[in-house]
Design a protein around this motif. Structure first.
Motif, PDB file in Angstrom:
ATOM      1  N   TYR A 229      38.186  38.609  83.616  1.00 19.21           N
ATOM      2  CA  TYR A 229      39.584  38.504  83.176  1.00 19.21           C
ATOM      3  C   TYR A 229      39.668  38.034  81.733  1.00 19.21           C
ATOM      4  O   TYR A 229      40.466  38.548  80.951  1.00 19.21           O
ATOM      5  N   LYS A 230      38.837  37.098  81.345  1.00 24.68           N
ATOM      6  CA  LYS A 230      38.844  36.614  79.961  1.00 24.68           C
ATOM      7  C   LYS A 230      38.537  37.754  78.997  1.00 24.68           C
ATOM      8  O   LYS A 230      39.196  37.907  77.980  1.00 24.68           O
ATOM      9  N   GLN A 231      37.556  38.583  79.301  1.00 24.59           N
ATOM     10  CA  GLN A 231      37.221  39.728  78.446  1.00 24.59           C
ATOM     11  C   GLN A 231      38.394  40.688  78.337  1.00 24.59           C
ATOM     12  O   GLN A 231      38.666  41.231  77.273  1.00 24.59           O
ATOM     13  N   LYS A 232      39.078  40.896  79.420  1.00 26.56           N
ATOM     14  CA  LYS A 232      40.213  41.815  79.440  1.00 26.56           C
ATOM     15  C   LYS A 232      41.341  41.347  78.532  1.00 26.56           C
ATOM     16  O   LYS A 232      41.989  42.150  77.874  1.00 26.56           O
ATOM     17  N   THR A 233      41.577  40.045  78.472  1.00 26.54           N
ATOM     18  CA  THR A 233      42.713  39.531  77.710  1.00 26.54           C
ATOM     19  C   THR A 233      42.430  39.360  76.227  1.00 26.54           C
ATOM     20  O   THR A 233      43.356  39.282  75.434  1.00 26.54           O
ATOM     21  N   GLU A 234      41.174  39.232  75.860  1.00 31.72           N
ATOM     22  CA  GLU A 234      40.772  38.988  74.472  1.00 31.72           C
ATOM     23  C   GLU A 234      41.287  37.659  73.941  1.00 31.72           C
ATOM     24  O   GLU A 234      41.293  37.424  72.751  1.00 31.72           O
ATOM     25  N   ASP A 235      41.773  36.782  74.807  1.00 36.73           N
ATOM     26  CA  ASP A 235      42.181  35.447  74.392  1.00 36.73           C
ATOM     27  C   ASP A 235      40.954  34.545  74.339  1.00 36.73           C
ATOM     28  O   ASP A 235      39.929  34.843  74.924  1.00 36.73           O
ATOM     29  N   SER A 236      41.102  33.443  73.676  1.00 41.30           N
ATOM     30  CA  SER A 236      39.985  32.495  73.581  1.00 41.30           C
ATOM     31  C   SER A 236      40.117  31.413  74.649  1.00 41.30           C
ATOM     32  O   SER A 236      39.907  30.241  74.384  1.00 41.30           O
ATOM     33  N   ALA A 237      40.460  31.803  75.835  1.00 44.24           N
ATOM     34  CA  ALA A 237      40.651  30.858  76.935  1.00 44.24           C
ATOM     35  C   ALA A 237      39.327  30.250  77.369  1.00 44.24           C
ATOM     36  O   ALA A 237      38.305  30.916  77.386  1.00 44.24           O
ATOM     37  N   GLN A 238      39.388  28.988  77.725  1.00 43.10           N
ATOM     38  CA  GLN A 238      38.222  28.311  78.269  1.00 43.10           C
ATOM     39  C   GLN A 238      38.236  28.510  79.788  1.00 43.10           C
ATOM     40  O   GLN A 238      39.279  28.412  80.425  1.00 43.10           O
ATOM     41  N   ILE A 239      37.067  28.793  80.361  1.00 42.81           N
ATOM     42  CA  ILE A 239      36.967  29.026  81.796  1.00 42.81           C
ATOM     43  C   ILE A 239      36.421  27.782  82.483  1.00 42.81           C
ATOM     44  O   ILE A 239      35.444  27.189  82.017  1.00 42.81           O
ATOM     45  N   TYR A 240      37.056  27.414  83.583  1.00 38.36           N
ATOM     46  CA  TYR A 240      36.632  26.272  84.390  1.00 38.36           C
ATOM     47  C   TYR A 240      36.366  26.744  85.814  1.00 38.36           C
ATOM     48  O   TYR A 240      37.065  27.621  86.321  1.00 38.36           O
ATOM     49  N   GLY A 241      35.416  26.125  86.475  1.00 41.21           N
ATOM     50  CA  GLY A 241      35.160  26.403  87.879  1.00 41.21           C
ATOM     51  C   GLY A 241      36.020  25.544  88.790  1.00 41.21           C
ATOM     52  O   GLY A 241      36.107  25.768  89.990  1.00 41.21           O
ATOM     53  N   ASP A 242      36.700  24.555  88.202  1.00 43.91           N
ATOM     54  CA  ASP A 242      37.553  23.622  88.932  1.00 43.91           C
ATOM     55  C   ASP A 242      38.913  23.594  88.231  1.00 43.91           C
ATOM     56  O   ASP A 242      38.979  23.654  86.998  1.00 43.91           O
ATOM     57  N   TYR A 243      39.979  23.483  88.974  1.00 43.98           N
ATOM     58  CA  TYR A 243      41.328  23.514  88.403  1.00 43.98           C
ATOM     59  C   TYR A 243      41.737  22.197  87.735  1.00 43.98           C
ATOM     60  O   TYR A 243      42.605  22.178  86.862  1.00 43.98           O
ATOM     61  N   ARG A 244      41.148  21.081  88.114  1.00 35.00           N
ATOM     62  CA  ARG A 244      41.608  19.767  87.650  1.00 35.00           C
ATOM     63  C   ARG A 244      41.552  19.568  86.140  1.00 35.00           C
ATOM     64  O   ARG A 244      42.481  18.976  85.572  1.00 35.00           O
ATOM     65  N   PRO A 245      40.541  20.051  85.422  1.00 37.44           N
ATOM     66  CA  PRO A 245      40.554  19.867  83.969  1.00 37.44           C
ATOM     67  C   PRO A 245      41.745  20.553  83.287  1.00 37.44           C
ATOM     68  O   PRO A 245      42.241  20.058  82.271  1.00 37.44           O
ATOM     69  N   ILE A 246      42.207  21.652  83.848  1.00 36.04           N
ATOM     70  CA  ILE A 246      43.365  22.330  83.260  1.00 36.04           C
ATOM     71  C   ILE A 246      44.598  21.433  83.357  1.00 36.04           C
ATOM     72  O   ILE A 246      45.377  21.318  82.412  1.00 36.04           O
ATOM     73  N   LEU A 247      44.777  20.794  84.503  1.00 37.90           N
ATOM     74  CA  LEU A 247      45.932  19.926  84.688  1.00 37.90           C
ATOM     75  C   LEU A 247      45.883  18.705  83.786  1.00 37.90           C
ATOM     76  O   LEU A 247      46.927  18.135  83.447  1.00 37.90           O
ATOM     77  N   ASP A 248      44.690  18.301  83.350  1.00 37.70           N
ATOM     78  CA  ASP A 248      44.528  17.139  82.477  1.00 37.70           C
ATOM     79  C   ASP A 248      44.762  17.456  81.001  1.00 37.70           C
ATOM     80  O   ASP A 248      44.960  16.531  80.208  1.00 37.70           O
ATOM     81  N   ARG A 249      44.743  18.722  80.634  1.00 31.03           N
ATOM     82  CA  ARG A 249      44.902  19.098  79.217  1.00 31.03           C
ATOM     83  C   ARG A 249      46.364  18.989  78.791  1.00 31.03           C
ATOM     84  O   ARG A 249      47.217  19.728  79.248  1.00 31.03           O
ATOM     85  N   LYS A 250      46.653  18.067  77.903  1.00 30.22           N
ATOM     86  CA  LYS A 250      48.027  17.770  77.488  1.00 30.22           C
ATOM     87  C   LYS A 250      48.648  18.862  76.627  1.00 30.22           C
ATOM     88  O   LYS A 250      49.865  18.962  76.545  1.00 30.22           O
ATOM     89  N   GLU A 251      47.827  19.680  75.978  1.00 25.64           N
ATOM     90  CA  GLU A 251      48.381  20.708  75.089  1.00 25.64           C
ATOM     91  C   GLU A 251      48.827  21.964  75.838  1.00 25.64           C
ATOM     92  O   GLU A 251      49.416  22.869  75.248  1.00 25.64           O
ATOM     93  N   ILE A 252      48.581  22.019  77.131  1.00 24.40           N
ATOM     94  CA  ILE A 252      49.004  23.176  77.929  1.00 24.40           C
ATOM     95  C   ILE A 252      50.446  22.967  78.371  1.00 24.40           C
ATOM     96  O   ILE A 252      50.789  21.933  78.956  1.00 24.40           O
ATOM     97  N   ASP A 253      51.294  23.941  78.071  1.00 24.89           N
ATOM     98  CA  ASP A 253      52.719  23.841  78.385  1.00 24.89           C
ATOM     99  C   ASP A 253      53.041  24.218  79.823  1.00 24.89           C
ATOM    100  O   ASP A 253      54.012  23.721  80.400  1.00 24.89           O
ATOM    101  N   SER A 254      52.269  25.122  80.399  1.00 23.68           N
ATOM    102  CA  SER A 254      52.576  25.632  81.735  1.00 23.68           C
ATOM    103  C   SER A 254      51.288  26.064  82.430  1.00 23.68           C
ATOM    104  O   SER A 254      50.368  26.549  81.783  1.00 23.68           O
ATOM    105  N   VAL A 255      51.266  25.888  83.746  1.00 22.74           N
ATOM    106  CA  VAL A 255      50.124  26.323  84.551  1.00 22.74           C
ATOM    107  C   VAL A 255      50.657  27.130  85.726  1.00 22.74           C
ATOM    108  O   VAL A 255      51.553  26.675  86.438  1.00 22.74           O
ATOM    109  N   ALA A 256      50.105  28.313  85.930  1.00 26.02           N
ATOM    110  CA  ALA A 256      50.469  29.143  87.080  1.00 26.02           C
ATOM    111  C   ALA A 256      49.399  28.973  88.151  1.00 26.02           C
ATOM    112  O   ALA A 256      48.222  29.174  87.894  1.00 26.02           O
ATOM    113  N   VAL A 257      49.832  28.579  89.340  1.00 29.04           N
ATOM    114  CA  VAL A 257      48.918  28.417  90.476  1.00 29.04           C
ATOM    115  C   VAL A 257      48.985  29.706  91.293  1.00 29.04           C
ATOM    116  O   VAL A 257      49.976  29.972  91.965  1.00 29.04           O
ATOM    117  N   CYS A 258      47.943  30.512  91.208  1.00 31.19           N
ATOM    118  CA  CYS A 258      47.899  31.825  91.857  1.00 31.19           C
ATOM    119  C   CYS A 258      46.714  31.885  92.817  1.00 31.19           C
ATOM    120  O   CYS A 258      45.837  32.741  92.705  1.00 31.19           O
TER     121      CYS A 258
END
Length: 80
Positions: free
Chosen positions: A40-69
């Motif tokens: 998915y990261k390759q498909k989007t061409e964004d510089s997204a960081q990939i995590y195997g666990d969801y918790r670090p995403i929730l801890d990142r203060k610079e993220i405005d929104s998180v979609a739980v899918c």
């Protein structure tokens, strides 16, 4: 808007695609299947960081929104 996605299966990819098409920047991906997350990261061409666990995403203060899918039974723990 900077956003993260938890789960990049069909639903997660669709939500992320729509957000990106509307000007959002994907900055974080949580996916337990590393191959799927990398594809998915390759498909989007964004510089997204990939995590195997969801918790670090929730801890990142610079993220405005998180979609739980993820499957419904996992939403509660990921929304707290």
């Amino acid at each position: 808007m900077r956003f993260g996605i938890i789960g990049t299966g069909y639903r997660g990819a669709t939500v992320a695609d729509n957000a990106i098409a509307n000007g959002a920047f994907l900055v974080a991906i949580a996916e337990t299947d590393s191959q799927r997350g990398g594809q998915y990261k390759q498909k989007t061409e964004d510089s997204a960081q990939i995590y195997g666990d969801y918790r670090p995403i929730l801890d990142r203060k610079e993220i405005d929104s998180v979609a739980v899918c993820t499957p419904d039974h996992e939403h509660t723990k990921m929304s707290h």
